[in-house]
Design an enzyme around this catalytic site. Structure first.
Site, mmCIF file in Angstrom:
data_model
loop_
_atom_site.group_PDB
_atom_site.id
_atom_site.type_symbol
_atom_site.label_atom_id
_atom_site.label_comp_id
_atom_site.label_asym_id
_atom_site.label_seq_id
_atom_site.Cartn_x
_atom_site.Cartn_y
_atom_site.Cartn_z
ATOM 1 N N GLY A 74 0.820 -1.215 0.000
ATOM 2 C CA GLY A 74 0.000 0.000 0.000
ATOM 3 C C GLY A 74 0.846 1.254 0.000
ATOM 4 N N ALA A 75 1.906 1.248 -0.819
ATOM 5 C CA ALA A 75 2.963 2.262 -0.706
ATOM 6 C C ALA A 75 2.543 3.675 -1.075
ATOM 7 C CB ALA A 75 4.160 1.850 -1.569
ATOM 8 N N LYS A 77 -9.554 -3.420 12.382
ATOM 9 C CA LYS A 77 -8.158 -3.304 12.810
ATOM 10 C C LYS A 77 -7.851 -4.322 13.914
ATOM 11 C CE LYS A 77 -5.736 -0.721 11.227
ATOM 12 N NZ LYS A 77 -4.987 -0.759 9.943
#
Length: 346
Positions: free
Chosen positions: A13-14, A175
């Site tokens: 997910g750069a 999360k």
């Protein structure tokens, strides 16, 4: 496991708000970086941004991170992983709209590393204090949470209420369950892995922007909140003085990824990375000081010394084990204002 002090790091997910700073911090520290993005259109900005690093930076396309084997080809020759890719929005209808991609994305990369990442020595997963959070039964006092806390209550809310759970509960449950899945994977495969796990848990993340964004409305959630609440004066005076949370500067969470690789003793730990609690007026005051002609002064009767915080996080583990040094709220506000000013957003 020994520290990872050199070599190549895969950053998933750069192109994300935090991830671009992670890439920069790793490159600045001498690592080579392979970043994953979902499409070629997202790669162009990164190639331009980091072209001065030459062949030490590359971008590859992983269209669907939840697919088994999605990362197989890209973990084979790297020394460490920084897994930052995970959905963050408040638009999910069913809890599983967020939970499934978060959990599957995390497990997908861990399975790839287990099978194909023969040179990987450490995996750093970016989680959140969303996975630590619990409500304060006595809001007249400050509830201080540490790494032993898990957000079971909003996982339970999602199970019990389904689509009627709050949007925030759906995000926090995603999360929590994604991080749980990572730790359970490591425990289940204990003794068979050539790498160890470190998890980083930041709260709200603020600070300057490096990722590609054309206008404030298209900022990520936390930076957009900061823009509307601090720059545009969206909150009334009472909300400025009473509403807040905890935060960390995006550059500090990026540096924590580097430290998580460099420190052998980080292995097997989760780290809360929170600079301090805040009220929105704290940022307004600091931003107004940085740009008095552009930023309204907000609630001038606010007294920071009398502010009551419902929650805070014990950040001592990150300070003592990682050696993280936090920027001040004033630095974060000043640098964000300067960035927004340079973009013509003030």
């Amino acid at each position: 496991m020994p520290a990872v002090t050199s070599g190549k790091v895969l950053v998933t997910g750069a192109n994300g708000y935090i991830a671009v700073w992670v890439v920069k911090s790793l490159l600045d520290a001498g690592f080579a970086v392979r970043g994953t993005v979902r499409s070629e259109s997202k790669a162009t900005h990164l190639r331009n941004l980091f072209k001065s690093f030459g062949d030490k930076f590359e971008v590859v396309i992983v269209e669907d991170i939840t697919k088994d084997g999605a990362f197989d080809a890209y973990v084979k020759d790297v020394d460490a992983i920084a897994h930052t890719a995970s959905p963050f929005h408040m638009k999910a209808v069913e809890p599983d709209d967020m939970i499934v991609p978060a959990v599957h994305g995390t497990l997908s990369i861990l399975k790839s590393v287990q099978t194909h990442g023969t040179s990987v020595r450490r995996v750093v997963v970016l989680s959140s204090t969303a996975a630590v959070f619990r409500s304060n039964p006595h809001p007249e006092t400050t509830l201080v949470l540490d790494e032993s806390s898990w957000n079971e209550e909003e996982v339970a809310q999602c199970r019990e209420k389904g689509r009627d759970a709050t949007p925030l509960a759906k995000y926090r449950a995603s999360k929590t369950l994604a991080e749980r899945a990572a730790w359970e994977f490591v425990e289940k495969n204990k003794g068979a892995l050539g790498w160890d796990l470190v998890v980083l848990n930041p709260p709200f993340v603020f600070g300057p922007v490096l990722h590609e964004v054309d206008k404030p409305e298209n900022l990520n959630e936390s930076a957009r909140d900061w823009y509307h609440n601090v720059v545009k004066g969206r909150l009334d005076k009472e909300a400025l003085a009473n509403n807040g949370a905890t935060y960390v500067d995006v550059r500090d969470i990026a540096q924590a990824h580097v430290l998580a690789l460099l420190k052998p003793e980080a292995a097997g730990n989760r780290f809360i990375l929170s600079a301090r609690p805040f009220k929105w007026q704290d940022f307004v005051t600091a931003a107004h000081r940085a740009a008095p002609e552009k930023i309204p002064e907000g609630n001038t009767s606010y007294d920071a010394s009398k502010a009551k915080h419902v929650m805070a996080y014990n950040n001592s583990r990150g300070i003592t084990t990682l050696g993280i040094k936090y920027r001040t709220l004033e630095e974060t506000a000043r640098d964000t204002v300067e960035d927004f000013k340079n973009r013509g957003w003030l």
